[in-house]
Design an enzyme around this catalytic site. Sequence first.
Site: not given
Ligand code: C5P
Length: 428
Positions: A358, A320-322, A354, A303, A225, A293, A340
């Site tokens: 979350k 994983p969504d941290i 969100k 390569k 990103n 994501d 954020f």
């Molecule tokens: O769902 P989205 O990516 O828009 O959410 C943004 C928030 O979630 C930010 O705080 C970002 O650091 C966190 N995030 C995360 N792990 C991910 C995707 C987003 O911690 N895989």
Amino acid sequence: MALAGKRILIIIGDGIAAYKVLDLIRRLREQGASLHVVMTTAAKQFVTELSVASLAGGKVFGDLFSLMDETEIGHIQLSRDADLLVVAPATADLLAKMAHGLANDLASTLLLATDKKILVAPAMNLRMWLHPATLRNIASLREDGVLFVGPEEGDMACGETGPGRMSEPTAILAAIDRALDSETSIPLPATMRKHQETRPLAGRRVIVTSGPTHEPIDPVRYIANRSSGKQGHALAAAAAEAGAEVVLVSGPVALPDPAGVETKHVETAAEMLAAVEAALPADIFIGVAAVADWRVAGTAADKIKKQKNTPPVLALVENPDILAAIAQHGMSRPRLVVGFAAETEDVLAHAQAKLARKRCDVIVANDVSLQSGVMGSGVMGKDENQVTIITPAGMEALPRLHKYEVATRLVARFTDMLEAMAEDHTNE
Ligand code: C5P
């Protein structure tokens, strides 16, 4: 006599706040500092040379080409001899001169000629303080290593209320102490509020994620990103400035590690999650990173060769969504979990969704659509940001500000939230 033997050059700029500098001079002398004072021509309209000279216990310098001063000391020597230069009040004009390297009077010449640390205490009307030109100048000065104290928010001589008041002499004195103490070559960002002066996060541990993650396709290619890391790094620095023990987990960025912050460098989302989990427990988690994501399934060990007319097809798997993982971390969940949300449309509605999904406590929403101006010509990473703080209790929009100022205000809000949680806990 904490400042005994320290040589400080005070430059008094031309603002009404000059009167407060008399008290600062008195306090510095009480602490044993030895002072030289330079006044701009207009500063002498606000306070008299005689008052300044009486309190400072010496001569006051004003003219760039005074023959007597030149033979006695030489103007360059004035700033070379000092341990620290303090500019108070630092007007918009003086900051602009410093930022652009102008040298057309004694004050600006000394500031350009010095090889010593400079601490500025800005004071100006709030429109001037928030003007993009001033914000640009402040950003340049910070990059040059100039230290800031204040300004404070409050009523101003011009009748308006907001940021722009010069810090009180006691706060400037504390900042002088810190400036003389610190060994850091890249100073921490400015203290924009009194909140920062009292180090309200002392004894607290804060984890911040910042920057993008890079998910490898093969050893030379990756998906990611867009993220400069400026807002996350500024938050880590602001939390450290507020006294917290800070761990910054940063993806690949082109920024220096903030001073006073333990910085862990990672590449991928999986590494970022592992580094954050290893840094637990913490009081506050702030997830600013633009985590990718998806990652590529089955990263190629070598390569991938370009083959005519047969571009490779990438299979992606979810990362994983941290933020969600930390917000649902059982016993070791930080008390305050902040996410954020960079959105391009329906910013507030998406941020609220969100927050619930979350299970974090706060979402800081920022509009990165082209209309918002944050992305400029379509690329994020500008120095300013406009954010809205969203909690289950409501929302608060901050003005468009430099990312350092956004960070300082956010840290102040998070501190208040943490304190309110502690009080709730005690009342239960
Ligand atoms: O769902 P989205 O990516 O828009 O959410 C943004 C928030 O979630 C930010 O705080 C970002 O650091 C966190 N995030 C995360 N792990 C991910 C995707 C987003 O911690 N895989």
